[in-house]
Structure formats: structure tokens, C-alpha cells
Design a protein around this motif. Structure first.
Motif: not given
Ligand code: AMP
Ligand code: MG
Length: 338
Positions: A161-162, A137-143, A84-85
Motif C-alpha cells: 500500500g505504501n 505498512g504491512n505485506t505478509q503471507i500468514i498461516a 504501528g507508528l
């Protein structure tokens, strides 16, 4: 943690300061939050941190009141340690350390991205999902693979989103722009049911398993400045950005052999993204899960829930280890819970 006590979670990674609770059995209760909403421009990290410090006492009092608790009922203090910030994270960590020291209770620093996954699993009852984490702030594909939540694909530049917020800001729409873009896009579809994406074609950026949004943003801004209707471009922007995310999510399902897709992050509040996820999962015999909106956006309850899970598995964060890590990665955190 003393038997019968509650876990308090504190979220402060970016624009939102939020406290949430889970009861002694790990059952989540709604958060209380305060968010910065700048009149113009984006989020200023130091100003957001000042906002968080200013409101922390009031929000703490409000969350305890929701369950008729006092600070004596809290047995574990969980907080977002990263990513984060940095100024925002520090404001939260300082408040969490104060509560833990004051009450002489254990402190636990948790990974914000992993908290999104765990609250989603708990809320939706899915077991082993691929997660599409689409936030500011995030864009992830997670497993989950071999004891970690692995990042299978992610944005190479800005979060989705940003990108939406920046597009909105250029057109005079204040933060958060995502929900307004959704409304404008819906208006366009209602008024133009036969409209074609070809007329409003934008770059479609999937690079292997990764994504990129800054070129899409520039192209969309240029399209409006060349005279295309704002509503049409909002619609096209959503279609292109969401389809790219869903494509990578589908590939992740295929590669891992999993059949559950879980959405998380603030952009997962978007009905069109939910709908695309539903269609893709149905077509491949899988299932799409989305938590209630209050658990998609940043919230203290998800921090409390992950803190509780990790505590049950024997983890604790000493004061010395409680420094923040603005670059904490999703796969830095070993999964020690079930
Ligand atoms: P988060 O960072 O997870 O707290 O989510 C905040 C982000 O979610 C901001 O970029 C918002 O614009 C975005 N957002 C919230 N609601 C929606 C929506 N309905 N459609 C698209 N984006 C949204
Ligand atoms: Mg988030």
C-alpha cells in the motif's frame, strides 16, 4: 468483564483512529473512524497522533450512539498495542487506559495484524485460512501453525500500500493513492482491452517466499517520466505487484496443505487483487475469501473482536503491561482462542 456488557475496540496504529464494538456474544458492529489525509507528503507520525488525540472524544461518543449505548454498557476495553507508528499507538493506548481506569473495567492490548485475521475469519466463516495481509505498512503471507500465526513470507522493504501511495504521490495524487491507481488502471483496460504487459514490463520481485516493492516503485516512476501513459503504468504496476503476492500466497497454500485464502488489509479492497485471488484459488480447487471493505481497512471493530476472543480465553493486560510495542510481530502473539 461483567456479564451482558459490550467490548469497545480502539484502533490507532497509523493514519486511522477508529472505535468499534462487539456485543456480549462477540458479534461485530460497524466502526466509527477518522483518518488523517495529508494535503501533501506522507503520514507524519506525530501529526497523526495529534489528530487521533483531537478526535478521540468525538468518535467515542459517535460509536456509542450507533448502538444507543452509554459508557456504562462497556465491560472490556481493547486497543491496538502494536505494530504501528509509535506516537499513534501511544495516543490510542493512553485513551484506552483512561476509559478502563475511569470505568474500572479490564483492559486488553491486542496485535493489530492478528486482529485483521480474526475479523476476516469471523466475517467470512473460513476456518483455517492462509492470510494475504496487504495493507499500507504491512505485506505478509500468514498461516496458523503450532499455536501461532506464522509469517511464511513478507515484504523485505516497504508495504504494498505504501508503494502504491508513494507512486501516486509522485504523480500528484493525494493519500490514499491505491483507490485512484485502481480507477486509472481500470480506465486503461477499458480503453485498451488488447494491451500487452510486455510493452509496460516492470520488475517482478519474488525472493523465495518474500517480496520487495521499492525497486518496482522506482521502475514505474521512471517509466512514466520516460513518457509512458500514467494509466498504463498504473495497470502494469497493479498486475506485477498483485501477481507477486498471489504467487507467494499460492505457494503458502501448497506448502501448508490448506485450501482457504483470506485477504485482509486496505489493499484487499482492490477488485483486481480480489479477482486474481479468486482465479488462483479456483484453479487449485481452493476458496478465496474477502471481508467487506469496512473490515479490510483498519477498523476498531477488529480490535474489539480480538480483545473479546482473548478475554474469553482468560487474557487481560494490566496497566503495567499496557505499554505499546511498535515492532510487535504477528508470531509474537500466542493463539489462546479457538
Ligand atoms: P490499511 O493500512 O490496511 O488501513 O490500508 C490502507 C492502504 O490501502 C493504503 O495504502 C491505500 O492506498 C490502500 N488501498 C485502499 N483501497 C485500495 C484499493 N482499492 N486498491 C489498492 N489499494 C488500496
Ligand atoms: Mg492494518
Amino acid at each position: 468483564m461483567v456479564e451482558g456488557k459490550w467490548t469497545l475496540g480502539l484502533e490507532s496504529t497509523a493514519h486511522t483512529l477508529s472505535f468499534g464494538l462487539v456485543d456480549p456474544n462477540g458479534i461485530p458492529y460497524a466502526s466509527k473512524s477518522a483518518s488523517v489525509r495529508p494535503d501533501e507528503g506522507g503520514i507524519h507520525p506525530r501529526k497523526a497522533a495529534e489528530h487521533h488525540s483531537e478526535h478521540v472524544g468525538r468518535i467515542l461518543q459517535e460509536i456509542l450512539e450507533t448502538q444507543d449505548l452509554t459508557i456504562q454498557d462497556i465491560g472490556l476495553m481493547a486497543f491496538s498495542q502494536g505494530p504501528g507508528l509509535a506516537p499513534c499507538l501511544r495516543a490510542g493506548a493512553a485513551a484506552a487506559r483512561s476509559v478502563a481506569s475511569l470505568r474500572n473495567i479490564p483492559l486488553i492490548g491486542v496485535n493489530h495484524c492478528v486482529a485483521h485475521i480474526e475479523i476476516g475469519r469471523q466475517q467470512c466463516g473460513c476456518v483455517d485460512p492462509v492470510l494475504l495481509y496487504a495493507s499500507g505498512g504491512n505485506t505478509q503471507i500468514i498461516a496458523r501453525l503450532e499455536g501461532r500465526y506464522r509469517v511464511l513470507g513478507e515484504t523485505l522493504d516497504i508495504g504494498i500500500g505504501n508503494m502504491l501511495d508513494k507512486f501516486a504521490r509522485v504523480h500528484g495524487i493525494p493519500f490514499p493513492g491505491g483507490p485512484v491507481i485502481e480507477k486509472l488502471a481500470n480506465n486503461w483496460v477499458e480503453e485498451h482491452p488488447d494491451c500487452s504487459l510486455v510493452d509496460y514490463s516492470l520488475p517482478y520481485v519474488v525472493q523465495g517466499m518474500d517480496l520487495a516493492f521499492s525497486g518496482l516503485l522506482t521502475a514505474a516512476v521512471n517509466m512514466v517520466s520516460r513518457g509512458a501513459p500514467l494509466e498504463a503504468v498504473c495497470w502494469s504496476l497493479q498486475e506485477h505487484a498483485f501477481a507477486a503476492c498471489i504467487e507467494v500466497a499460492e505457494r503458502a497454500l501448497a506448502h501448508t496443505g490448506k485450501d482457504e485464502l483470506l485477504l485482509g488489509g486496505g489493499v484487499a479492497c482492490n477488485e483486481r487483487l480480489r479477482n486474481m485471488s479468486e482465479i488462483m484459488c479456483q484453479e487449485r480447487g481452493g476458496k478465496s475469501f474477502v471481508p467487506a471493505k469496512m473490515y479490510c481497512i483498519d477498523n476498531g471493530t477488529m480490535i474489539a473482536r480480538l480483545g473479546w476472543l482473548e478475554w474469553q480465553s482468560g487474557r487481560e493486560t494490566s496497566i503495567i503491561e499496557s505499554g505499546i510495542n511498535q515492532n510487535l510481530r504477528t508470531d509474537d502473539t500466542p493463539i489462546v482462542w479457538a
